[in-house]
Scaffold this active site. Structure first.
Site, PDB file in Angstrom:
ATOM      1  N   CYS A  12      -0.515   2.357  -8.117  1.00  0.00           N
ATOM      2  CA  CYS A  12       0.025   3.290  -7.136  1.00  0.00           C
ATOM      3  C   CYS A  12       1.525   3.017  -7.020  1.00  0.00           C
ATOM      4  CB  CYS A  12      -0.666   3.120  -5.785  1.00  0.00           C
ATOM      5  SG  CYS A  12      -0.368   1.510  -5.014  1.00  0.00           S
ATOM      6  N   CYS A  98       5.019  -2.719   0.325  1.00  0.00           N
ATOM      7  CA  CYS A  98       4.833  -1.282   0.143  1.00  0.00           C
ATOM      8  C   CYS A  98       5.425  -0.535   1.340  1.00  0.00           C
ATOM      9  CB  CYS A  98       3.348  -0.970   0.023  1.00  0.00           C
ATOM     10  SG  CYS A  98       2.971   0.801   0.013  1.00  0.00           S
ATOM     11  N   GLU A 128      -2.982  -7.744   3.685  1.00  0.00           N
ATOM     12  CA  GLU A 128      -2.265  -6.636   4.325  1.00  0.00           C
ATOM     13  C   GLU A 128      -2.553  -6.610   5.825  1.00  0.00           C
ATOM     14  OE1 GLU A 128      -2.683  -1.897   4.781  1.00  0.00           O
ATOM     15  OE2 GLU A 128      -2.771  -2.606   2.707  1.00  0.00           O
ATOM     16  N   SER A 223      -9.348  -5.124  -2.751  1.00  0.00           N
ATOM     17  CA  SER A 223     -10.104  -4.392  -1.733  1.00  0.00           C
ATOM     18  C   SER A 223     -10.275  -2.930  -2.102  1.00  0.00           C
ATOM     19  CB  SER A 223      -9.392  -4.512  -0.387  1.00  0.00           C
ATOM     20  OG  SER A 223     -10.022  -3.731   0.598  1.00  0.00           O
ATOM     21  N   SER A 266      -4.199  -1.755  -8.486  1.00  0.00           N
ATOM     22  CA  SER A 266      -3.532  -2.911  -9.095  1.00  0.00           C
ATOM     23  C   SER A 266      -3.872  -3.063 -10.575  1.00  0.00           C
ATOM     24  CB  SER A 266      -3.914  -4.191  -8.340  1.00  0.00           C
ATOM     25  OG  SER A 266      -3.480  -4.130  -7.007  1.00  0.00           O
TER      26      SER A 266
END
Length: 282
Positions: A12, A98, A128, A223, A266
């Site tokens: 991403c 990010c 995160e 995740s 990822s």
């Protein structure tokens, strides 16, 4: 055999940005380079960076021993307290958090200052989420299941701000928010699920419903990849979770006429291509 690859599969924006940041430092920086935690949840990328001299630090104790060089903050982000500690070390900081995660940091910072309790829908052990909690002033709770709502949101006379881990399942997020509203909680909801995550999940569900077998590629600790596995399994019983093309040796793919492929945020493009090529050989 017909093989269909999801258009959204692979890196991403946030992950690509983080990885590019490290490789840019390697190309231009002659000093030591560290990442606080693995830059992304992909062993192949982390191993390649290690071979190029990048070290991974995982604790504040390790951080205290670093007095020079560059520390790269990974895409998942870190807490405010940890960020300040890195600054006090006097090292160069490359913040590869990010931008969508950064946005959540700002939201919980502002909303908690106004007195709201922060509710984070996600995995409480995910880096995160740990980072997001570190930008909250006051109280925060993390939940991922309906039965946790009453246990963790005990007070109905206070205001809550609800955010989400960027990679949480979109439908599950909406369901949990609906339950909170039905129970009468005073909530301000900010849907912070990354749009790329939602697109990836919708596409994976669609492809899995059309094929005989589904292959999901990603790191074991990822995740968002695990959520793709769960979504695909609900549509296709023959869903296989692999990290690389070598893992395909564990499965008899010849029995299937059609195979779908998707990958977590990822997963590098070359690994997706290798899996695709291997599937076509069978």
């Amino acid at each position: 055999m017909q093989v269909k690859i999801a258009k959204s599969a692979g890196f991403c924006f946030g992950v690509q940005r983080a990885v590019d940041s490290v490789y840019s430092e390697i190309a231009t920086n002659e000093g030591d380079i560290y990442t606080f935690g693995p830059i992304i949840h992909n062993d192949q990328v982390v191993d390649d960076l290690k071979s190029r001299g990048v070290s991974v630090i995982t604790s504040e104790q390790e951080l205290r021993q670093i007095t020079e060089g560059t520390v790269v903050i990974r895409s998942h982000g870190i807490s405010r307290d940890l960020y300040e500690k890195i600054k006090r070390q006097g090292v160069k900081i490359v913040d590869a958090t990010c931008p969508f995660v950064k946005k959540i940091h700002k939201i919980v910072d502002q909303e908690s200052k106004s007195g709201k309790i922060i509710v984070i829908i996600g995995n409480d052990r995910h880096p995160e989420v740990e980072g997001i909690r570190g930008w909250v002033h006051g109280k925060s709770v993390v939940l991922s299941r309906e039965e946790q709502i009453d246990d963790l949101m005990r007070e109905k006379t206070v205001r809550y701000c609800v955010v989400s881990q960027t990679t949480f399942n979109h439908n599950n997020f909406k369901y949990l928010v609906e339950i909170m509203r039905k129970k009468g909680y005073d909530i301000n909801v900010v849907n912070t699920i990354c749009n790329a995550t939602n697109v990836r999940q919708v596409e994976a569900k669609e492809i899995a419903s059309e094929v005989d077998a589904m292959i999901v590629i990603g790191g074991r600790n990822s995740s968002n990849t695990q959520k793709l596995v769960d979504i695909c399994k609900a549509q296709c019983g023959n869903t296989f979770f692999v990290q690389t093309a070598d893992d395909l040796n564990s499965y008899d793919l010849k029995a299937f006429q059609s195979i779908g492929i998707t990958a977590g945020a990822s997963t590098p493009k070359n690994i997706i291509e290798e899996v695709h090529t291997e599937c076509q050989k069978r």
